[in-house]
Design an enzyme around this catalytic site. Sequence first.
Site, PDB file in Angstrom:
ATOM      1  N   ASN A 203       0.961  -1.183  -0.080  1.00  0.00           N
ATOM      2  CA  ASN A 203       0.011   0.345   0.228  1.00  0.00           C
ATOM      3  C   ASN A 203       0.725   1.183   0.160  1.00  0.00           C
ATOM      4  O   ASN A 203       2.301   1.475  -0.007  1.00  0.00           O
ATOM      5  CB  ASN A 203      -1.032  -0.368   1.556  1.00  0.00           C
ATOM      6  CG  ASN A 203       0.184  -0.192   2.447  1.00  0.00           C
ATOM      7  OD1 ASN A 203       0.044   0.677   3.406  1.00  0.00           O
ATOM      8  ND2 ASN A 203      -0.233  -1.313   2.993  1.00  0.00           N
ATOM      9  N   ASP A 272      -4.351  -6.212   4.811  1.00  0.00           N
ATOM     10  CA  ASP A 272      -4.889  -7.218   5.792  1.00  0.00           C
ATOM     11  C   ASP A 272      -5.276  -9.062   4.682  1.00  0.00           C
ATOM     12  O   ASP A 272      -5.765  -9.526   5.569  1.00  0.00           O
ATOM     13  CB  ASP A 272      -6.365  -6.335   5.298  1.00  0.00           C
ATOM     14  CG  ASP A 272      -6.934  -5.587   6.010  1.00  0.00           C
ATOM     15  OD1 ASP A 272      -6.270  -4.936   7.202  1.00  0.00           O
ATOM     16  OD2 ASP A 272      -8.214  -4.757   5.905  1.00  0.00           O
ATOM     17  N   LYS A 282       8.838 -18.134 -10.053  1.00  0.00           N
ATOM     18  CA  LYS A 282       7.781 -16.570 -11.078  1.00  0.00           C
ATOM     19  C   LYS A 282       6.482 -17.535 -11.694  1.00  0.00           C
ATOM     20  O   LYS A 282       6.533 -17.987 -12.274  1.00  0.00           O
ATOM     21  CB  LYS A 282       8.850 -16.092 -11.088  1.00  0.00           C
ATOM     22  CG  LYS A 282       8.130 -14.420 -11.930  1.00  0.00           C
ATOM     23  CD  LYS A 282       8.855 -13.944 -12.847  1.00  0.00           C
ATOM     24  CE  LYS A 282       8.681 -12.740 -13.650  1.00  0.00           C
ATOM     25  NZ  LYS A 282       9.228 -12.730 -14.904  1.00  0.00           N
ATOM     26  N   PHE A 316      -4.114   2.944  14.562  1.00  0.00           N
ATOM     27  CA  PHE A 316      -4.296   3.962  13.221  1.00  0.00           C
ATOM     28  C   PHE A 316      -5.196   3.972  12.773  1.00  0.00           C
ATOM     29  O   PHE A 316      -6.263   2.486  12.648  1.00  0.00           O
ATOM     30  CB  PHE A 316      -3.500   4.182  12.736  1.00  0.00           C
ATOM     31  CG  PHE A 316      -2.593   5.463  13.306  1.00  0.00           C
ATOM     32  CD1 PHE A 316      -1.890   5.250  14.501  1.00  0.00           C
ATOM     33  CD2 PHE A 316      -2.159   6.531  12.435  1.00  0.00           C
ATOM     34  CE1 PHE A 316      -0.520   6.493  14.697  1.00  0.00           C
ATOM     35  CE2 PHE A 316      -1.273   7.864  13.183  1.00  0.00           C
ATOM     36  CZ  PHE A 316      -1.048   7.237  13.987  1.00  0.00           C
ATOM     37  N   LYS A 330     -12.949   0.822  15.596  1.00  0.00           N
ATOM     38  CA  LYS A 330     -11.718   0.087  15.667  1.00  0.00           C
ATOM     39  C   LYS A 330     -11.407   0.490  16.872  1.00  0.00           C
ATOM     40  O   LYS A 330     -10.659  -0.545  17.467  1.00  0.00           O
ATOM     41  CB  LYS A 330     -10.867   0.850  14.629  1.00  0.00           C
ATOM     42  CG  LYS A 330     -11.712  -0.145  13.026  1.00  0.00           C
ATOM     43  CD  LYS A 330      -9.854   0.721  11.798  1.00  0.00           C
ATOM     44  CE  LYS A 330     -11.229   0.163  10.790  1.00  0.00           C
ATOM     45  NZ  LYS A 330     -10.019   1.090   9.555  1.00  0.00           N
ATOM     46  N   LYS A 334     -11.477  -3.584  18.765  1.00  0.00           N
ATOM     47  CA  LYS A 334     -10.014  -3.854  19.306  1.00  0.00           C
ATOM     48  C   LYS A 334      -9.139  -3.285  20.811  1.00  0.00           C
ATOM     49  O   LYS A 334      -8.633  -3.719  20.806  1.00  0.00           O
ATOM     50  CB  LYS A 334      -8.923  -3.743  17.661  1.00  0.00           C
ATOM     51  CG  LYS A 334      -8.913  -3.990  16.725  1.00  0.00           C
ATOM     52  CD  LYS A 334      -8.670  -2.921  15.883  1.00  0.00           C
ATOM     53  CE  LYS A 334      -8.411  -3.908  13.783  1.00  0.00           C
ATOM     54  NZ  LYS A 334      -8.209  -3.673  12.876  1.00  0.00           N
TER      55      LYS A 334
HETATM   56  N1  CTP Z   1      -4.179  -3.486  11.975  1.00  0.00           N
HETATM   57  C1  CTP Z   1      -3.031  -4.221  12.481  1.00  0.00           C
HETATM   58  N2  CTP Z   1      -3.144  -5.492  11.782  1.00  0.00           N
HETATM   59  C2  CTP Z   1      -3.688  -6.316  11.175  1.00  0.00           C
HETATM   60  C3  CTP Z   1      -4.988  -5.263  10.235  1.00  0.00           C
HETATM   61  C4  CTP Z   1      -4.647  -3.601  10.805  1.00  0.00           C
HETATM   62  O1  CTP Z   1      -2.718  -3.830  13.365  1.00  0.00           O
HETATM   63  N3  CTP Z   1      -3.524  -7.316  10.150  1.00  0.00           N
HETATM   64  C5  CTP Z   1      -3.546  -1.927  12.396  1.00  0.00           C
HETATM   65  C6  CTP Z   1      -2.552  -0.788  11.995  1.00  0.00           C
HETATM   66  O2  CTP Z   1      -1.776  -1.159  12.197  1.00  0.00           O
HETATM   67  C7  CTP Z   1      -4.121   0.467  12.640  1.00  0.00           C
HETATM   68  C8  CTP Z   1      -5.473  -0.434  12.878  1.00  0.00           C
HETATM   69  O3  CTP Z   1      -4.895  -1.645  12.957  1.00  0.00           O
HETATM   70  O4  CTP Z   1      -2.954   0.278  13.747  1.00  0.00           O
HETATM   71  C9  CTP Z   1      -5.959  -0.234  11.759  1.00  0.00           C
HETATM   72  O5  CTP Z   1      -6.022  -0.312  10.233  1.00  0.00           O
HETATM   73  P1  CTP Z   1      -6.943  -0.635   9.436  1.00  0.00           P
HETATM   74  O6  CTP Z   1      -6.633  -1.283   7.789  1.00  0.00           O
HETATM   75  O7  CTP Z   1      -7.850   1.066   9.292  1.00  0.00           O
HETATM   76  O8  CTP Z   1      -7.722  -1.553  10.173  1.00  0.00           O
HETATM   77  P2  CTP Z   1      -8.724  -3.082   9.701  1.00  0.00           P
HETATM   78  O9  CTP Z   1      -8.665  -3.244  10.956  1.00  0.00           O
HETATM   79  O10 CTP Z   1      -7.767  -3.745   8.510  1.00  0.00           O
HETATM   80  O11 CTP Z   1     -10.513  -2.302   9.213  1.00  0.00           O
HETATM   81  P3  CTP Z   1     -10.809  -1.753   7.385  1.00  0.00           P
HETATM   82  O12 CTP Z   1      -9.500  -2.895   6.456  1.00  0.00           O
HETATM   83  O13 CTP Z   1     -11.993  -2.671   7.438  1.00  0.00           O
HETATM   84  O14 CTP Z   1     -11.064  -0.928   7.687  1.00  0.00           O
END
Ligand code: CTP
Length: 399
Positions: A203, A272, A282, A316, A330, A334
Site C-alpha cells: 500500500n 489485511d 515466478k 490508527f 475500531k 480492537k
Molecule cells: N492493523 C493490524 N493488523 C492488521 C490490520 C490492521 O495491527 N492485520 C492495525 C493497523 O496498524 C492500524 C489499525 O489496525 O493501527 C487499523 O487498521 P485498518 O487497516 O484501518 O483497520 P482494519 O481493521 O483492517 O479495518 P478495515 O480495513 O476494514 O477498515
Amino acid sequence: MKVLLAVGGGIAAYKSAELVRLLMQQGHQVQVVMTRAAEEFVRPLTFAALTGRKVLTNLFAIESAIEHIAVAQEHELLVIAPATADLMAKLAHGLADDFLTTLYLAFTGPVLLAPAMNVNMWQHPATQANLATLVKRGHTIVEPGSGYLACGMSGPGRLADPEIIAAAIERAAHPRRDLEGETVLITAGPTQEPLDPVRYISNRSSGKMGYALADAAAARGARVMLISGPVHLAPPRGVEVVGVRTAAEMRDQVMQHLPGADIVIKAAAVADFHLSKVPDHKVKKTAARISLELDPTPDILAELGRKKGDFLLVGFAAETQNLQQEARRKLESKNCDMVVGNLVGASDLGFESDENEVVLTLRTGETIALPRASKRAIADRIFDEVLNLRLALHAANGR
Ligand code: CTP
C-alpha cells in the site's frame, strides 16, 4: 535563548529572513552569520535590520582572528538554514576554511540543520553519507520538504517552512523529557505480502507518521523500539529499528518486543490479506485471466487489545469516509485506548505527505481534532494526549 543562525548560500537564503522574524517573535536573541555564498543571494543588511545586530560574515573573520571562539562560547544553539550540500560536506568532514566552518568546530552546544538543495543533490549518496555523519554526531535535521524546486524539478530538497524550523528550534530550546523511563513500541510503514518471488501486494504508506512518532518519543526521553515495514527513511536518532516485510513478521516482532512496553502505537498500514502458499517460482503469463485467493493476515492490533496488560494501546484508522464512526468502531472492536484517525485518498494529506490532520478518538468518549501541521508536530501532540489520557484513565480506575 541566544541563537546563532547561519545562512548558507542557496536560493532559499531569503526564507531565513522570515525565520529570523519568527525567532525574534518567540523571544530569542538572534545573531546571524552568513557565508560568502549566502551574501550573493541576500544582503547582510536585511538580517542586520531584522536583528538589530551586525551580521558576521567572512570579512569579519579576516579582521578578527579569534572571534569565532568568543562567538561560539556566547551562544547556546547553532542553526544552519539553509544548509547547502557544500556546507553539509564541509561540516561532516570538519573542514574549516571560513568563519562559519571554524565557528562550527569551536561550538559545543546543540546544532540544528535545515538542508535545502536540488533533489538530485539531496539524494546523491555523497550528501546522504554526509547527512548520516551529521545525524550520528547528534545534530537535529529538519528534513527538507517535497515540492516544486527553484531549479524546475520536483521532489525533496525544498527548505522546510520557516514555521517548521522555528518549531524545531522551540523543541531544542525547551526539551521536554516527560517520557523518560518509559518504553515505547511503535510500528510504521506498509507491509509487503509476496505473491511469488518477485511480486507483492502493498500500500501507499510512506512510514513518515510512525517515524515522526519514534523521533518525538526518543526526543522526550523514551526508549523507543520501531518495528518498520519497508520504507525509504533514515532511522531516527536514538531509536532501535527492527526491519520486517510481511504482516506475519511484524506480528512476531511486535509480540517479541512487547514485554516491558508502556505505550504501544500501531501506526503501520498492515496488509489485511496475503497469499498463504507463495509459489517457489515466478508465475508465468499463461492464462488470460487469473484470480487470487487471499487469506486474512493476523490482526496485530486486535491481538494486542485482547492481551492488554499495563500498556496503553494506540491504533490508527486511515479512512476514505466516515472517519469518526470508523475510528470509534475500531477503538471498541480492537480494545484500544486511543485511535488516531485521518482521511486519506481525497486530499493531498496522509500517506506520502509531510503534513497531516488527524482526529483522536479516546476511550473516555472524547474526540480531539488536531489541525493540519507537520507530522513531527502532530507526533508531539499525540504524545501530549497519550499522557493526558493515561492520567485520566488512572484517575478513573482509582475512583
Ligand atoms: N492493523 C493490524 N493488523 C492488521 C490490520 C490492521 O495491527 N492485520 C492495525 C493497523 O496498524 C492500524 C489499525 O489496525 O493501527 C487499523 O487498521 P485498518 O487497516 O484501518 O483497520 P482494519 O481493521 O483492517 O479495518 P478495515 O480495513 O476494514 O477498515
